[in-house]
Design a protein around this motif. Sequence first.
Motif, PDB file in Angstrom:
ATOM      1  N   MET A   1       0.847  -1.190   0.000  1.00  0.00           N
ATOM      2  CA  MET A   1       0.000   0.000   0.000  1.00  0.00           C
ATOM      3  C   MET A   1       0.881   1.238   0.000  1.00  0.00           C
ATOM      4  N   ALA A   2       0.683   2.111  -0.983  1.00  0.00           N
ATOM      5  CA  ALA A   2       1.521   3.291  -1.120  1.00  0.00           C
ATOM      6  C   ALA A   2       1.204   4.312  -0.037  1.00  0.00           C
ATOM      7  N   SER A   3       2.240   5.057   0.381  1.00  0.00           N
ATOM      8  CA  SER A   3       2.049   6.089   1.390  1.00  0.00           C
ATOM      9  C   SER A   3       2.939   7.278   1.056  1.00  0.00           C
ATOM     10  N   PHE A   4       2.340   8.468   1.037  1.00  0.00           N
ATOM     11  CA  PHE A   4       3.073   9.697   0.764  1.00  0.00           C
ATOM     12  C   PHE A   4       2.639  10.756   1.765  1.00  0.00           C
ATOM     13  N   VAL A   5       3.521  11.684   2.029  1.00  0.00           N
ATOM     14  CA  VAL A   5       3.141  12.837   2.840  1.00  0.00           C
ATOM     15  C   VAL A   5       2.237  13.722   1.994  1.00  0.00           C
ATOM     16  N   HIS A   6       1.080  14.091   2.531  1.00  0.00           N
ATOM     17  CA  HIS A   6       0.124  14.885   1.753  1.00  0.00           C
ATOM     18  C   HIS A   6      -0.753  15.673   2.717  1.00  0.00           C
ATOM     19  N   ASP A   7      -1.543  16.595   2.161  1.00  0.00           N
ATOM     20  CA  ASP A   7      -2.444  17.378   2.994  1.00  0.00           C
ATOM     21  C   ASP A   7      -3.905  17.194   2.591  1.00  0.00           C
ATOM     22  N   PHE A   8      -4.212  16.091   1.950  1.00  0.00           N
ATOM     23  CA  PHE A   8      -5.607  15.810   1.611  1.00  0.00           C
ATOM     24  C   PHE A   8      -6.367  15.413   2.881  1.00  0.00           C
ATOM     25  N   PRO A   9      -7.650  15.745   2.962  1.00  0.00           N
ATOM     26  CA  PRO A   9      -8.428  15.395   4.156  1.00  0.00           C
ATOM     27  C   PRO A   9      -8.908  13.942   4.139  1.00  0.00           C
ATOM     28  N   PHE A  10      -8.330  13.117   3.291  1.00  0.00           N
ATOM     29  CA  PHE A  10      -8.675  11.705   3.195  1.00  0.00           C
ATOM     30  C   PHE A  10      -7.433  10.953   2.727  1.00  0.00           C
ATOM     31  N   ASP A  11      -7.470   9.647   2.816  1.00  0.00           N
ATOM     32  CA  ASP A  11      -6.357   8.809   2.388  1.00  0.00           C
ATOM     33  C   ASP A  11      -6.524   8.471   0.907  1.00  0.00           C
ATOM     34  N   PRO A  12      -5.650   8.981   0.008  1.00  0.00           N
ATOM     35  CA  PRO A  12      -5.799   8.690  -1.418  1.00  0.00           C
ATOM     36  C   PRO A  12      -5.558   7.229  -1.794  1.00  0.00           C
ATOM     37  N   ALA A  13      -5.111   6.400  -0.839  1.00  0.00           N
ATOM     38  CA  ALA A  13      -5.035   4.952  -1.071  1.00  0.00           C
ATOM     39  C   ALA A  13      -6.279   4.251  -0.537  1.00  0.00           C
ATOM     40  N   HIS A  14      -7.052   4.960   0.271  1.00  0.00           N
ATOM     41  CA  HIS A  14      -8.311   4.466   0.832  1.00  0.00           C
ATOM     42  C   HIS A  14      -8.142   3.174   1.622  1.00  0.00           C
ATOM     43  N   GLY A  15      -6.915   2.924   2.109  1.00  0.00           N
ATOM     44  CA  GLY A  15      -6.691   1.757   2.947  1.00  0.00           C
ATOM     45  C   GLY A  15      -6.661   0.434   2.215  1.00  0.00           C
ATOM     46  N   TRP A  16      -6.672   0.480   0.862  1.00  0.00           N
ATOM     47  CA  TRP A  16      -6.697  -0.758   0.092  1.00  0.00           C
ATOM     48  C   TRP A  16      -5.276  -1.270  -0.116  1.00  0.00           C
ATOM     49  N   THR A  17      -5.013  -2.509   0.289  1.00  0.00           N
ATOM     50  CA  THR A  17      -3.731  -3.153   0.051  1.00  0.00           C
ATOM     51  C   THR A  17      -3.675  -3.682  -1.375  1.00  0.00           C
ATOM     52  N   SER A  18      -2.486  -4.068  -1.819  1.00  0.00           N
ATOM     53  CA  SER A  18      -2.330  -4.619  -3.167  1.00  0.00           C
ATOM     54  C   SER A  18      -3.181  -5.864  -3.350  1.00  0.00           C
ATOM     55  N   ASP A  19      -3.217  -6.721  -2.344  1.00  0.00           N
ATOM     56  CA  ASP A  19      -4.033  -7.937  -2.461  1.00  0.00           C
ATOM     57  C   ASP A  19      -5.506  -7.603  -2.627  1.00  0.00           C
ATOM     58  N   ARG A  20      -5.951  -6.624  -1.880  1.00  0.00           N
ATOM     59  CA  ARG A  20      -7.368  -6.247  -1.978  1.00  0.00           C
ATOM     60  C   ARG A  20      -7.656  -5.597  -3.327  1.00  0.00           C
ATOM     61  N   LEU A  21      -6.718  -4.767  -3.810  1.00  0.00           N
ATOM     62  CA  LEU A  21      -6.903  -4.132  -5.116  1.00  0.00           C
ATOM     63  C   LEU A  21      -6.979  -5.176  -6.230  1.00  0.00           C
ATOM     64  N   SER A  22      -6.225  -6.246  -6.109  1.00  0.00           N
ATOM     65  CA  SER A  22      -6.220  -7.283  -7.148  1.00  0.00           C
ATOM     66  C   SER A  22      -7.543  -8.009  -7.248  1.00  0.00           C
ATOM     67  N   ALA A  23      -8.406  -7.812  -6.251  1.00  0.00           N
ATOM     68  CA  ALA A  23      -9.714  -8.460  -6.274  1.00  0.00           C
ATOM     69  C   ALA A  23     -10.857  -7.458  -6.418  1.00  0.00           C
ATOM     70  N   ALA A  24     -10.542  -6.188  -6.681  1.00  0.00           N
ATOM     71  CA  ALA A  24     -11.601  -5.179  -6.838  1.00  0.00           C
ATOM     72  C   ALA A  24     -12.533  -5.598  -7.972  1.00  0.00           C
ATOM     73  N   PRO A  25     -13.836  -5.659  -7.724  1.00  0.00           N
ATOM     74  CA  PRO A  25     -14.762  -6.240  -8.700  1.00  0.00           C
ATOM     75  C   PRO A  25     -15.381  -5.214  -9.635  1.00  0.00           C
ATOM     76  N   ALA A  26     -16.080  -5.740 -10.627  1.00  0.00           N
ATOM     77  CA  ALA A  26     -16.899  -4.914 -11.526  1.00  0.00           C
ATOM     78  C   ALA A  26     -18.375  -5.133 -11.189  1.00  0.00           C
TER      79      ALA A  26
END
Length: 332
Positions: A1-26
């Motif tokens: 899961m990528a992590s960068f210093v940022h000032d967004f009021p939310f997590d732009p990775a949304h807490g999704w790990t690579s394993d979870r992303l590989s199963a993101a459905p349609a």
Amino acid sequence: MASFVHDFPFDPAHGWTSDRLSAAPAPLAPDDFASFWRARHEEARQVATDPELGPAEGERDGARIHGVTFTSVGGVRLGGWFALPAEGPTEYGFVIGHGYGGRLEPGPDLPLPLPRAAAILPCVRGMGSRGLTAGIPDTADEHVLHGIASRDTYVIGGCVADLWCAASALRELVPELAPDAGGPPLGYLGESFGGGLGALALPWDDRFGAAQLTVPTFGNHPLRLTLPCTGSGESVRAYHRQHPEVTEVLRYFDAATAATRLELPTLVAAALFDPAVPPPGQFAVHNALAGPHDLHVMSAGHFEHPGLDTEKEELRAARRRFFYEHLVGGSG
């Protein structure tokens, strides 16, 4: 899961790990999803695009750049840019979509992934200096809502048709790319907005032989509606809060749903961290692809970060290899 210093009021990775992303459905398609899009494609293929090439505006990356205009569905006259080899014959053709910032010049969309290639870089309706259209907002947050109350009036359907008509204009301007002249299938390149439009456009058009979609938007709308972002999706989220019935319209414009019908070889470049286009939607597009597909994972999209130039060059190299393999038939 990528992590960068940022000032967004939310997590732009949304807490999704690579394993979870590989199963993101349609999401499941509406029963008439295919017939809806095939009818729109047939309408676009009947358009007399009447393309006109303007004088040369310069050269870059081995290509001579011209202005171009053409007609799309509804009689809308659009413009953009057209690239031709500065020397020698044309052997390949590309349609290149743009992001939701529009297109004011060919910009970073060149160099082309293959030598001796021509390309049309259209500005879709409402977007960019050469796609301005009366009655259609030209800012992303308003454009993405234009006509959204109905699947038949939603501007995204018109933008998809603009890509089909751009392909027709390309083949008319470069007759050697037509099948009866022995021309090869076309390639498609699209990033962000252009990536999502490409996923919606390509399943129904047999003129294309390979595609590359970078950080594609419009993937898995039901999920996107739950994820904050800085892009056009935030406008849709706000509209949905007041008009929850819009989910029925969005079902027809879901890039991940369309990807389940996309059988041509497709390279998807998806980001682990992206404030503008939530990564789960990007990966959902890749995961749903019905045909041969490659995944190129980037640490971030729509975000300046150390190593960005290196990642861009790695993606350019992957793109070259991909189109050499699928349009030329070699390793490049």
